[in-house]
Design an enzyme around this catalytic site. Structure first.
Site, PDB file in Angstrom:
ATOM      1  N   ASP A 190       0.866  -1.174   0.000  1.00  0.00           N
ATOM      2  CA  ASP A 190       0.000   0.000   0.000  1.00  0.00           C
ATOM      3  C   ASP A 190       0.905   1.228   0.000  1.00  0.00           C
ATOM      4  OD1 ASP A 190      -2.246   1.706   0.501  1.00  0.00           O
ATOM      5  OD2 ASP A 190      -3.191   0.069   1.613  1.00  0.00           O
ATOM      6  N   ASP A 208      -3.027   4.750  -2.227  1.00  0.00           N
ATOM      7  CA  ASP A 208      -4.017   5.351  -1.336  1.00  0.00           C
ATOM      8  C   ASP A 208      -4.488   6.715  -1.865  1.00  0.00           C
ATOM      9  OD1 ASP A 208      -5.247   5.149   1.365  1.00  0.00           O
ATOM     10  OD2 ASP A 208      -4.148   7.010   1.720  1.00  0.00           O
ATOM     11  N   GLU A 214      -6.829   3.997  -5.409  1.00  0.00           N
ATOM     12  CA  GLU A 214      -8.055   4.275  -4.663  1.00  0.00           C
ATOM     13  C   GLU A 214      -8.537   5.664  -5.061  1.00  0.00           C
ATOM     14  OE1 GLU A 214      -9.748   4.537  -0.096  1.00  0.00           O
ATOM     15  OE2 GLU A 214      -7.835   5.426  -0.602  1.00  0.00           O
ATOM     16  N   HIS A 259     -11.006  -2.438   4.545  1.00  0.00           N
ATOM     17  CA  HIS A 259     -10.764  -2.057   5.938  1.00  0.00           C
ATOM     18  C   HIS A 259     -11.466  -0.750   6.318  1.00  0.00           C
ATOM     19  CE1 HIS A 259      -8.076   0.225   3.497  1.00  0.00           C
ATOM     20  NE2 HIS A 259      -7.820   1.037   4.511  1.00  0.00           N
ATOM     21  N   ASP A 260     -12.121  -0.099   5.364  1.00  0.00           N
ATOM     22  CA  ASP A 260     -12.850   1.146   5.646  1.00  0.00           C
ATOM     23  C   ASP A 260     -14.365   0.936   5.609  1.00  0.00           C
ATOM     24  OD1 ASP A 260     -10.435   2.614   5.715  1.00  0.00           O
ATOM     25  OD2 ASP A 260     -10.520   2.962   3.550  1.00  0.00           O
TER      26      ASP A 260
HETATM   27  C1  GLC Z   1      -7.740   5.658   2.492  1.00  0.00           C
HETATM   28  C2  GLC Z   1      -7.517   4.469   3.398  1.00  0.00           C
HETATM   29  C3  GLC Z   1      -8.008   4.820   4.766  1.00  0.00           C
HETATM   30  C4  GLC Z   1      -7.216   6.001   5.261  1.00  0.00           C
HETATM   31  C5  GLC Z   1      -7.262   7.163   4.282  1.00  0.00           C
HETATM   32  C6  GLC Z   1      -6.203   8.172   4.582  1.00  0.00           C
HETATM   33  O1  GLC Z   1      -9.076   5.951   2.295  1.00  0.00           O
HETATM   34  O2  GLC Z   1      -8.136   3.332   2.862  1.00  0.00           O
HETATM   35  O3  GLC Z   1      -7.951   3.737   5.655  1.00  0.00           O
HETATM   36  O4  GLC Z   1      -7.719   6.417   6.498  1.00  0.00           O
HETATM   37  O5  GLC Z   1      -7.031   6.752   2.959  1.00  0.00           O
HETATM   38  O6  GLC Z   1      -4.932   7.679   4.284  1.00  0.00           O
END
Ligand code: GLC
Length: 547
Positions: A98, A198, A247, A321-322
């Protein structure tokens, strides 16, 4: 493993902190992952994506990186990671890291140097601004509150779109980009096989002016984002056998086509989240709402057909995980039978779609939300902020707990349930967050022993993707979009049509005539299906030759 087209791969997401603890300190570690590689191999997945394992103060569980080159001691050390990569490769498994490069921890050496003085060579690595009015703009942090933090040392504010300890990096500074590409190349040289980027569509900030909303329009898919991602591709992973997924926060189909069209040399694939916002109320996450099946189908199919036609590539997923656990969210976990049926049907509906499927740890055994009953059980910074905000708006404790119970990111962060042993076999110590109380029934050991378990549905779906090109390359055609219970779509490829039919509800669904008349080979089936109707949460896939 023989070289296969990356597009036929299935990715398994590991949240190391909650996966498997070998030291007894209550938190998972890299050795814990190594110990479970045979299980992951048995499941049949191709890639393992590990959420951040770098040195971090862990205010956002590793998404706040202090040092991109060091492994977080909590998870182990570099030789553990070496062993993980080698052991994974020996089994034909690949490792994705990641990469969090929209921001760093405020404990990162760059930020510590930057905040010292306005003349620091690192000052321009971040966004420091002065303000007479108490805040340079009215933007809000995605975790609640002001997106600007006042830093007394130099009497200026710095930007943090996430937690106050996650300072946004200034990608307009070429030195920042160069330093970040060096990080990526370091891990390529180390031997990893891919990256998840990310919130990568937030890296290009536009004008710093007040927003009518929370500021999103000034940095989402920002003005130079494609240029930067393309540059990163050329400077790092481009042209190499590495899988990449970005993402994308609040993005659009058109942008995602451009992020992933091969000839643009940006990324392989993208996550978007629109299909998961179907249990929000008027766009607001922190509400306790039933999900809207019509909306779910409409959004998923719009993205499926849009990306396919545009020549882009989707990542497809229910969980990460979110997000809360899908069986509790779009299925039902009220009793064993319903949990099993709804989890299997959700798996079938997702894994026959076009794109790269992701399985989040525990999804393959139908892990549920933990249904926490006290705020003391929550750990996540976003959830704890939301708790305060909702309380200050006058919601009662019970109302707030109901909302968190539905939406908190901690729903998916409880320890992996390996067995019926104490703490689900996750740790011999005290887990950092409570294990869901249903672990005696829902665990890997039990699932492996039962050939009818959800686990074997996932295993079967992965095998189907590896062996049937239609799932990877076939065109996608939505059907019966208005049907209040059924989710139906077709895949078309080389003279064959696969029809996916799923009852997404807890009541019997009668089949429209032409579906009832369809005859062909059953590829996979869950639950009771007759020529006239589907039992609650039953589903099937049928193949018909059309030449
Ligand atoms: C992404 C991650 C999340 C994190 C955010 C800030 O959305 O998946 O878990 O809190 O980025 O890095």
């Amino acid at each position: 493993m023989t070289q296969q087209d990356w597009r036929k791969s299935v990715v398994y997401q590991i949240y190391p902190k909650s996966f498997n603890d070998t030291t007894g300190n209550g938190e998972g570690d890299i050795r814990g992952i190594i110990n479970k590689l045979d299980y992951l191999n048995f499941l049949g997945v191709d890639y393992l994506w590990l959420t951040p394992i770098y040195d971090s103060p862990m205010n956002d569980n590793g998404y706040d990186i202090r040092d991109y080159y060091q492994i977080n001691a909590q998870f182990g050390n570099e030789s553990d990671l070496r062993e993980l990569v080698d052991e994974a490769h020996a089994r034909g498994l690949k490792i994705m890291l990641d990469i969090v490069i929209n921001h760093t921890s405020t404990e990162h050496a760059w930020f510590e140097a930057a905040r010292q003085s306005k003349e620091s060579p690192y000052r321009d690595y971040y966004f420091f601004k002065s303000s007479e009015q108490g805040s340079p703009t009215n933007w809000e942090s995605k975790f609640g509150g002001n997106a600007w933090q006042y830093d007394a040392q130099t009497a200026e504010y710095y930007l943090h779109l996430f937690d106050v300890t996650q300072a946004d990096l200034n990608w307009d500074n070429p030195k920042v980009r160069e330093a970040l590409y060096k990080v990526i190349n370091h891990w390529i040289d180390f031997g990893v096989d891919g990256f998840r980027f990310d919130v990568i569509n937030l890296i290009s900030k536009g004008d710093f002016v007040d927003s009518e909303d929370i500021g999103k329009e000034f940095y989402t898919d920002g003005p130079r984002v494609h240029e930067y991602i393309h540059e990163m591709n050329r400077a790092t992973f481009g042209g190499k056998d590495l899988m990449t997924v970005g993402e994308m926060s609040s993005t659009t189909i058109d942008h995602c086509i451009n992020y992933t069209k091969p000839e643009r040399h940006e990324l392989n694939s993208v996550f978007n989240f629109h299909h998961l916002k179907v249990d929000y109320k008027d766009g607001e996450k922190w509400t306790n709402e039933k999900f809207d099946l019509q909306q779910l189908k409409t959004i998923l199919m719009e993205w499926q057909t849009g990306i396919y036609k545009g020549g882009g590539w989707n990542a497809i997923f229910w969980c990460n995980h979110d997000q809360p656990r899908v069986v509790s969210r779009f299925g039902k976990d009220i009793d064993e039978e319903t949990r099993q049926q709804s989890a299997k049907t959700l798996a079938i509906v997702l894994h026959l779609l076009q794109g790269t499927p992701y399985i989040y740890q525990g999804e393959e055994i139908g892990m549920t939300d933990p249904h926490f009953t006290s705020i003391n059980q929550y750990r996540d910074v976003e959830s704890l902020n939301a708790y305060q905000t909702l309380k200050s708006k006058g919601y009662s404790e019970a109302e707030v707990l109901a909302i968190l119970g539905q939406k908190s990111r901690d729903n998916s962060r409880t320890p992996m349930q390996w067995s019926a042993d104490k703490h689900a076999g996750f740790t011999t110590g005290t887990p950092w967050i409570d294990v869901a109380s249903n672990y005696e029934t829902i665990n890997v050991e039990a699932a492996m022993a039962d050939p009818d378990s959800i686990l074997y549905t996932y295993k079967h779906l992965i095998e189907l993707r590896h062996t049937h090109d239609i799932i990877t390359y076939g065109n996608i055609v939505p059907r019966y979009m208005e049907h209040p219970q059924l989710f139906v779509y077709e895949r078309h490829y080389k003279g064959e049509i696969w029809t996916v039919v799923a009852n997404m509800t807890d009541t019997v669904a009668y089949l429209p005539e032409d579906l009832a008349a369809l005859s062909g080979d059953t590829i996979i089936q869950n639950g009771s299906v007759t020529e006239e109707y589907l039992e609650p949460y039953a589903s099937y896939v049928i193949s018909v030759e059309v030449n």
